[in-house]
Design a protein around this motif. Structure first.
Motif, mmCIF file in Angstrom:
data_model
loop_
_atom_site.group_PDB
_atom_site.id
_atom_site.type_symbol
_atom_site.label_atom_id
_atom_site.label_comp_id
_atom_site.label_asym_id
_atom_site.label_seq_id
_atom_site.Cartn_x
_atom_site.Cartn_y
_atom_site.Cartn_z
ATOM 1 N N GLU A 57 11.664 -3.494 120.958
ATOM 2 C CA GLU A 57 11.961 -4.095 121.972
ATOM 3 C C GLU A 57 11.887 -2.645 122.694
ATOM 4 O O GLU A 57 11.899 -2.112 123.738
ATOM 5 N N ALA A 58 13.498 -2.204 121.919
ATOM 6 C CA ALA A 58 13.979 -1.076 122.287
ATOM 7 C C ALA A 58 13.516 -0.521 122.756
ATOM 8 O O ALA A 58 12.839 1.038 123.797
ATOM 9 N N GLY A 109 8.679 3.072 128.530
ATOM 10 C CA GLY A 109 8.290 2.300 128.847
ATOM 11 C C GLY A 109 6.040 1.595 128.952
ATOM 12 O O GLY A 109 6.283 1.792 129.340
ATOM 13 N N MET A 110 6.592 1.190 127.976
ATOM 14 C CA MET A 110 5.758 0.376 127.458
ATOM 15 C C MET A 110 5.823 -1.179 126.959
ATOM 16 O O MET A 110 7.451 -1.644 126.412
ATOM 17 N N ASP A 116 4.564 7.833 120.544
ATOM 18 C CA ASP A 116 6.473 8.467 120.395
ATOM 19 C C ASP A 116 6.768 6.755 120.150
ATOM 20 O O ASP A 116 7.806 6.821 120.144
ATOM 21 N N ALA A 117 5.890 5.359 120.591
ATOM 22 C CA ALA A 117 7.283 4.517 120.417
ATOM 23 C C ALA A 117 7.151 4.117 119.148
ATOM 24 O O ALA A 117 7.609 3.352 118.752
ATOM 25 N N PHE A 161 1.632 -1.970 123.572
ATOM 26 C CA PHE A 161 1.500 -1.228 122.044
ATOM 27 C C PHE A 161 0.976 -2.158 120.971
ATOM 28 O O PHE A 161 0.255 -1.720 120.110
ATOM 29 N N GLU A 162 0.852 -3.422 121.155
ATOM 30 C CA GLU A 162 0.171 -4.182 120.411
ATOM 31 C C GLU A 162 -1.160 -4.183 120.163
ATOM 32 O O GLU A 162 -2.225 -3.709 119.209
ATOM 33 N N THR A 163 -1.713 -3.902 121.467
ATOM 34 C CA THR A 163 -3.268 -3.592 121.590
ATOM 35 C C THR A 163 -3.422 -2.255 120.847
ATOM 36 O O THR A 163 -4.862 -1.831 120.361
ATOM 37 N N LEU A 164 -3.047 -1.478 121.264
ATOM 38 C CA LEU A 164 -3.242 0.320 121.325
ATOM 39 C C LEU A 164 -2.931 -0.044 119.659
ATOM 40 O O LEU A 164 -3.495 0.818 118.490
ATOM 41 N N HIS A 165 -1.731 -0.627 119.324
ATOM 42 C CA HIS A 165 -1.738 -0.417 117.320
ATOM 43 C C HIS A 165 -2.934 -1.026 116.988
ATOM 44 O O HIS A 165 -3.525 -0.403 115.801
#
Length: 163
Positions: free
Chosen positions: A43-44, A50-51, A124-125, A56-60
């Motif tokens: 989460e951090a 800024g996501m 980045d994440a 994130f899960e969809t892009l992942h």
């Protein structure tokens, strides 16, 4: 003696009050605390770039599919309804993180592609998460990491085979 952790204090509070095997309780509770820690660090990391988690899960999932998938493939991966997937893709497309492209061989089919901006944000994440996860595991030497990995794998195989 090793330093006490929060699970040692938990066990002490519950000793003699609940019917559990202390060793099993210690193992399971430590795993739960570590998973909670990983959830917070994820989460951090997402907040830092800024996501949101759904982005994130969809892009992942898209990255795991080499950057392209059909909406139905993504919905299956993410356990979403078609309507839920459509709403999610609308949001991601408006943000410039994905684009929908009609398949050239079948105009009825639409593929979802991650954009360079979406891939950069995901990277980045992932980099932030990778550092935090590596730091967490670094307290163990390479041999201990191998042993821990093997033990966790045995536990997971046991759980997965009993489903």
């Amino acid at each position: 003696m090793d330093a006490a952790d929060s699970v040692d204090r938990h066990l002490e509070r519950w000793r003699g009050k609940a019917p559990f095997d202390e060793r099993v309780e210690a193992i399971v509770t430590r795993m739960q605390v570590l998973v909670k820690h990983l959830r917070h660090t994820k989460e951090a990391a997402l907040a830092q770039v800024g996501m949101q988690d759904f982005e994130f899960e969809t892009l992942h999932r898209l990255v795991s599919r080499s950057g392209t998938a059909t909406p139905s493939e993504l919905a299956a991966d993410l356990l979403l309804s078609p309507a839920g997937m459509t709403g999610r893709l609308d949001t991601l497309e408006r943000s410039g993180l994905v684009r929908r492209v009609r398949a050239t061989d079948d105009r009825r089919r639409v593929d979802v592609e991650i954009t360079p901006q979406g891939h950069d944000l995901w990277m980045d994440a992932m980099k932030i998460r990778g550092v935090v996860e590596a730091d967490m595991v670094a307290v163990l030497g390479p041999e201990d990491q191998e042993v821990l990995d093997a033990l966790l794998k045995r536990l997971l195989i046991n759980v997965e085979s009993s489903r």
